[in-house]
Structures are given as structure tokens and as C-alpha cells.
Design a protein around this motif. Structure first.
Motif, PDB file in Angstrom:
ATOM      1  N   SER A 133      11.082   2.120  -4.654  1.00  0.00           N
ATOM      2  CA  SER A 133      11.214   0.732  -4.635  1.00  0.00           C
ATOM      3  C   SER A 133      12.774   0.588  -4.410  1.00  0.00           C
ATOM      4  CB  SER A 133      10.820   0.052  -5.938  1.00  0.00           C
ATOM      5  OG  SER A 133       9.413   0.112  -6.116  1.00  0.00           O
ATOM      6  N   TYR A 153       6.691   0.918  -0.530  1.00  0.00           N
ATOM      7  CA  TYR A 153       5.358   1.074  -1.554  1.00  0.00           C
ATOM      8  C   TYR A 153       4.303   2.363  -0.782  1.00  0.00           C
ATOM      9  CZ  TYR A 153       6.626  -2.616  -4.835  1.00  0.00           C
ATOM     10  OH  TYR A 153       7.145  -3.251  -5.751  1.00  0.00           O
ATOM     11  N   ASP A 206       6.725  -1.730   3.357  1.00  0.00           N
ATOM     12  CA  ASP A 206       7.612  -2.714   2.549  1.00  0.00           C
ATOM     13  C   ASP A 206       6.850  -3.634   1.681  1.00  0.00           C
ATOM     14  OD1 ASP A 206       7.607  -4.324   4.320  1.00  0.00           O
ATOM     15  OD2 ASP A 206       9.566  -4.436   4.666  1.00  0.00           O
ATOM     16  N   ASN A 207       7.560  -4.482   0.816  1.00  0.00           N
ATOM     17  CA  ASN A 207       7.069  -5.389   0.120  1.00  0.00           C
ATOM     18  C   ASN A 207       7.246  -6.644   1.112  1.00  0.00           C
ATOM     19  OD1 ASN A 207       9.891  -5.319   0.019  1.00  0.00           O
ATOM     20  ND2 ASN A 207       9.686  -6.891  -1.722  1.00  0.00           N
ATOM     21  N   LYS A 266       3.124  -7.177  -0.128  1.00  0.00           N
ATOM     22  CA  LYS A 266       3.444  -5.916  -0.367  1.00  0.00           C
ATOM     23  C   LYS A 266       2.368  -5.357   0.283  1.00  0.00           C
ATOM     24  CE  LYS A 266       5.194  -6.255  -5.031  1.00  0.00           C
ATOM     25  NZ  LYS A 266       5.089  -5.707  -6.501  1.00  0.00           N
ATOM     26  N   VAL A 301       0.723  -1.859  -0.208  1.00  0.00           N
ATOM     27  CA  VAL A 301       0.809  -0.825  -1.298  1.00  0.00           C
ATOM     28  C   VAL A 301       0.124   0.403  -1.108  1.00  0.00           C
ATOM     29  CG1 VAL A 301       0.822  -2.659  -3.076  1.00  0.00           C
ATOM     30  CG2 VAL A 301      -1.241  -1.880  -2.262  1.00  0.00           C
ATOM     31  N   GLY A 328      -2.998  -4.370   0.929  1.00  0.00           N
ATOM     32  CA  GLY A 328      -1.843  -5.015   0.469  1.00  0.00           C
ATOM     33  C   GLY A 328      -2.297  -6.112  -0.442  1.00  0.00           C
ATOM     34  N   ASN A 329      -1.320  -6.814  -0.910  1.00  0.00           N
ATOM     35  CA  ASN A 329      -1.445  -7.904  -1.837  1.00  0.00           C
ATOM     36  C   ASN A 329      -1.959  -9.008  -1.168  1.00  0.00           C
ATOM     37  OD1 ASN A 329      -0.347  -6.189  -3.762  1.00  0.00           O
ATOM     38  ND2 ASN A 329       1.367  -7.570  -4.447  1.00  0.00           N
TER      39      ASN A 329
END
Length: 547
Positions: free
Chosen positions: A226, A261, A276-277, A304, A306, A322-323
């Protein structure tokens, strides 16, 4: 001469009670209290006015019950020991459906409740036929009996200074386990010799989210953190090389800080893939140790990514999650923004998504809505999953996300391991088991636990060759083996459980989030509770085997 002190009046304290049960029920007492209140009314008004003149407001102390879930007064909800009390304003915490509580949820009693065990649903097409003909001779048609590592063989207590975030087994040395933590440390532990361990603290400065061994040199490991860097570390010397740094100018605020991530290695193409995020995908050539190409937006901008996983049979296929509530399948030969082959929709954040380890034709995902979703064939209809299995892994802050991972030794590609969030009451103790689930039927094959492990185990990794399970619980590492292959806990040598004392005191972090620095491991530095009594072991230890 005695020192002079300034006299100040303490502000008035008002206590709000939850009920009026403490009020007197007799009329005589009420009359007496009324007389007193009338006589002191003037004094109370004067004290309140004096406090307002001096800039002091009355202090209110509320004794009312406030729900931690809906923030409303009059009731309580949340965990009390091993029991979860549901909020009456919310549905069941486990299955997210109204009409019942978490303790009486049918999915808690039976994990296969509501699961349709169809093995080849919507998967009969020419591509699946050819794929099955190619891989059919290598896969066993008879489903073997599961071998469950259900007893702790050895452990390192408080090995890391922060909670464990990732685990990885060595590809050639079966006794080497790598672990990364929230602080950025990378640990190398030989659990065959137990005491041979080392921690590298100069590789990263923040969470180690993923680690992969180099396909060229098994003494080299790649890690994504991170802090926005990819490291290439020699495990023998501890010398690390930074392959890519997305934050060369340092901290410039949360709006520009990039964190890595998802990560995986594509052996055929010789690249390290990271995300990445902000939703972007990057690739690094492992032969030149340089970044190649431009960043590609593969998920919603600002979300993100992930998880990344390359198909073990078809290396051109990439799976990401991801998110933004999606898992996506990509073709590496023509990957660009909005060019995904399939989009697997979820209701909440997707913590992980993996292809099956042998054939690469199945997909299992872990979502924050307490669901494990399974797709039996990537060549079939991917609009809806083949099965949805309800499992408790919807967690709060200060915890590593739960990820359901395949058993790489299972030829039927149906066994996954995942930690459980909601605790269970085992003879008065609240324990969080590690579950083995058959995703073809949704049945709970086994739940393993140890009376000395009272913390949650969200990070679990099955060995690719041996019947070994590694789990990360708080700052500690545990190695599980089948009961018949390891010594009983009552007769186990204390030398197989190491208690590290370098954790230090709890300190407030940059964002005030260091609650995992002093997680409540039951093992103490003085060696207490290293052995469990035979009677307590029988009552705590349970395993369910369903054929």
C-alpha cells in the motif's frame, strides 16, 4: 505562604435515565419531592444562570441504551460474547434477509440451505466440450475423500508487530512460509525447524497486500504494498529492489496517494501484474525489472482493484475484482478500458476472485454480502452464478478481508477454505472457526478450531503439496496438520510454540488505527496456556465430516 487557587464552580451534571422505574410510587414521597423541588427551584435557576454567564454548559450523562448498528436509543445490538444480537431495524446479519435473527438463520444451521447442487449448469457448448476433452484424462473422475488439517502442529505467537495480511508457501522448499503484515514487514519462517525465522522490516513501509515467488528464481519474491511500490527481494540476503514506485514525491494527500492491492505473475508473458486503488492495471517486465506500457483502467475510476488472478491453463485470461461490486474477465492480448469479456456482478465489494487451480474453468468469489459465488464453467452462461453459498465474512474495520481459496491438491476442484467472522459458543468460549466448504454442494465439510486461538483467522493458505494449512490470526502464525499426522496437543513439546516478545507497546498511528497492535492473543509471553487440558480439548474441538 500557601499557594492561592482560583475557585471555580463545577458545571451542573444532568443524568438521563433509560426508564422511570426508579421514581417513587407512593404519593407521600412524590409530595415531599415536589416540596423540595419547589424550595430549591430558585437556587437551581441561579446556578444555571451563573454557569451560562461563565460560559459553562451543563454536562449531560446519558444512561440510555444506544444501538451500535442503527444509532437509535431503546435497544442494543452487536456481539455479546459469542452471540450476535440483531438490530430490530435491520435484517439478519448473516443472510441479509428479514424475518429471523442471526442465531436462528437457516444458513447458519446448514450451509447448504438454498444451494442448488447442479454441477454443469449452463455449461454445455462446443468450447466446454473441447476443453473437457483436453483436460479430461488428467482429472480424476472419482471424488477422493478430503484430508482436513485439523490440529495445530506448531505456531509463532506475536511473530509480527501488526496483523498478518498475506501468506505464501515456498514453491520448492515445503517447510518455508512467507508472511506479510500491516506494517510492511515480510517474515520468512521454516516451520519444519520452528525456531528458524527472520523478519525483514526494511522492504515496505505499509501493508503488504500480496506476494508471489519468481518463476525463474525460487529465492526471489515479489511483493505489492500500500506504499505504492513493487519490491523484488532476495530471501537469503534481504536485499530488496524497487521495481516501480507510484508515489515518487512522497505523501501529497489522500487524493493522490496510490496503493497497490491486486497482484499476480503471468509466467508465459514474464510480467508482474498489479492494480491500484484508482482502478488501474500496471505491468512490470521481470526480466528487465522495468515498467512496461501504460496504465489501463480496468475497473471504475477511483475504486480499489483488490484482486488479480491469471488463469493457470489459459495465461491470456485475467480475472480481476474490486470495490465497484464487479469481478471481470479480460483477454490479455487485447486488454484496454471497457474491453472485458465478462462482468460478474455482485451486490457489494468483492474481496477476492480466483480461477480453479487445475483446470482454470471454475471461478469462486468472496463478497462482503456474506456470499461465496461459484461459476462452474467460464464457457457457459456467466450472467448469474451457478451457486451462492451464505457464509459469515462481512467484517468491520481493523481486520484483513476474508478470501475463500481453493485447495490446490483437490482433483475435483470443489474444496475451499475460508475463515469465519461470527463466533460460535464452544462450552462458554467464543471461538472463530476456519471452515472447509464443498462448493459443489454448499456443505460444510469441516470446521477447525483450537481453544487457545481466540482471535479471528481471516488469512488462510493451503499447502500445494502437503496436507498443511497455514493461518494468520492477529499477529501470530499457526500450522495445522491432520490429527493422525501430528502429536496430540496434550503431549506436544512447548518448543513447537514460539512466543516472540518484540511487539512493543501500543502506539497511536497516523490515522489513529493501531488497534491491532495489541490484539488479545491468549498465549502470554511467560508461556501460560501453551497446553490445554484433555477435557477442555474434547469440548472445544469439533469437526464435521459430510460425505
Amino acid at each position: 505562604m500557601a499557594p492561592q487557587t482560583r475557585r471555580t464552580s463545577f458545571p451542573k451534571v444532568i443524568i438521563e435515565k433509560d426508564t422511570d422505574s426508579e421514581q417513587s410510587s407512593s404519593e407521600e414521597e412524590e409530595e415531599e419531592e415536589g416540596e423540595v423541588s419547589e424550595g430549591e427551584n430558585g437556587k437551581e435557576v441561579e446556578e444555571t444562570l451563573d454557569a451560562k454567564r461563565k460560559g459553562k454548559s451543563p454536562i449531560c450523562i446519558s444512561l440510555k441504551k444506544v444501538c451500535k448498528v442503527c444509532k437509535k436509543a431503546g435497544h442494543e445490538a452487536g456481539f455479546k460474547g459469542a452471540t450476535y444480537i440483531d438490530c430490530p431495524m435491520k435484517p439478519c446479519f448473516l443472510c441479509k434477509m428479514p424475518g429471523h435473527t442471526t442465531m436462528t438463520c437457516p444458513h447458519r444451521v446448514s450451509t447448504e440451505y438454498g444451494v442448488i447442487p447442479t454441477s454443469l449448469r449452463n455449461s454445455r457448448n462446443p468450447f466446454a466440450y473441447v476443453f473437457e476433452r483436453q483436460l479430461g484424462p488428467t482429472n480424476s473422475r472419482i471424488k477422493p475423500a478430503y484430508v482436513i488439517p485439523d490440529q495445530v502442529s506448531c505456531a509463532v505467537i506475536r511473530y509480527h508487530s501488526r496483523r498478518v495480511t498475506s501468506l505464501e508457501f515456498h514453491p520448492t522448499n515445503n517447510n518455508i512460509l512467507l508472511s506479510g503484515d500491516k506494517k510492511g514487514q515480510v517474515g520468512v519462517w521454516d516451520f519444519g525447524k520452528v525456531y528458524e525465522k527472520i523478519v525483514y522490516g526494511n522492504i515496505h513501509s505499509c501493508i503488504v497486500n500480496n506476494m508471489r515467488f519468481s518463476p525463474i528464481n525460487d529465492g526471489t519474491v515479489y511483493a505489492a504494498s500500500s506504499d505504492g511500490t513493487i519490491s523484488c527481494t532476495d530471501l537469503e540476503t534481504g536485499i530488496s529492489l524497487s521495481l516501480m514506485n507510484l508515489n515518487p514525491d512522497g505523501w501529497q494527500g489522500p487524493g493522490s496517494w496510490r496503493m497497490l492491492y491486486g497482484m499476480d505473475l503471468n509466467k508465459e508473458k514474464g510480467v508482474v501484474l498489479v492494480a491500484d486503488n484508482f482502478g488501474y492495471l500496471y505491468s512490470v517486465d521481470i526480466r528487465a525489472n522495468n515498467k512496461t506500457g501504460e496504465a489501463i483502467l480496468i475497473h471504475k475510476r477511483g475504486s480499489k482493484v483488490v484482486g488479480l488472478h491469471c488463469n493457470p491453463v489459459q495465461p491470456d485470461l485475467l480475472l480481476s475484482c474490486g470495490n465497484d461490486h464487479y469481478a471481470r474477465i479480460w483477454d490479455m492480448r487485447r486488454i484496454e478500458a471497457c474491453s472485458s469479456l465478462y462482468e460478474l456482478a455482485h451486490k457489494r465489494v468483492v474481496n477476492s476472485a480466483y480461477f480453479s487451480p487445475l483446470s482454470g474453468s471454475k471461478i469462486v468469489t468472496t463478497s462482503q454480502d456474506n456470499r461465496l459465488r461459484v461459476w462452474d464453467s467460464i464457457f457457459g452462461n456467466l450472467d448469474s452464478p451457478s451457486r451462492e453459498i451464505v457464509h459469515s465474512h462481512d467484517f468491520n474495520r481493523h481486520l484483513t478481508p476474508f478470501r475463500a481459496e481453493w485447495d490446490p491438491k483437490d482433483p475435483s476442484e470443489s474444496l475451499v477454505v475460508v475463515g469465519r467472522y461470527i463466533s460460535e459458543n464452544y462450552n462458554g468460549a467464543a471461538l472463530h472457526p476456519i471452515d472447509f466448504i464443498d462448493i459443489s454442494t454448499g456443505q460444510l465439510v469441516a470446521e477447525i478450531m483450537d481453544p487457545n486461538i481466540t482471535t479471528i483467522s481471516p488469512v488462510n493458505k493451503l499447502h500445494p503439496c502437503d496436507d498443511v494449512l497455514a493461518s494468520g490470526s492477529s499477529r501470530s502464525l499457526f500450522i495445522w496438520r491432520p490429527k493422525e499426522k501430528c502429536e496430540p496437543v496434550e503431549q506436544k513439546d512447548e518448543g513447537k510454540i514460539i512466543v516472540c516478545s518484540g511487539a512493543g507497546k501500543k502506539r497511536g498511528g497516523k490515522f489513529g488505527d493501531d488497534s491491532d497492535a495489541s490484539d488479545g492473543d491468549l498465549f502470554s509471553s511467560k508461556g501460560k496456556n501453551l497446553k490445554s487440558k484433555k477435557s477442555s480439548l474434547k469440548s472445544y474441538k469439533s469437526q464435521k465430516v459430510k460425505r
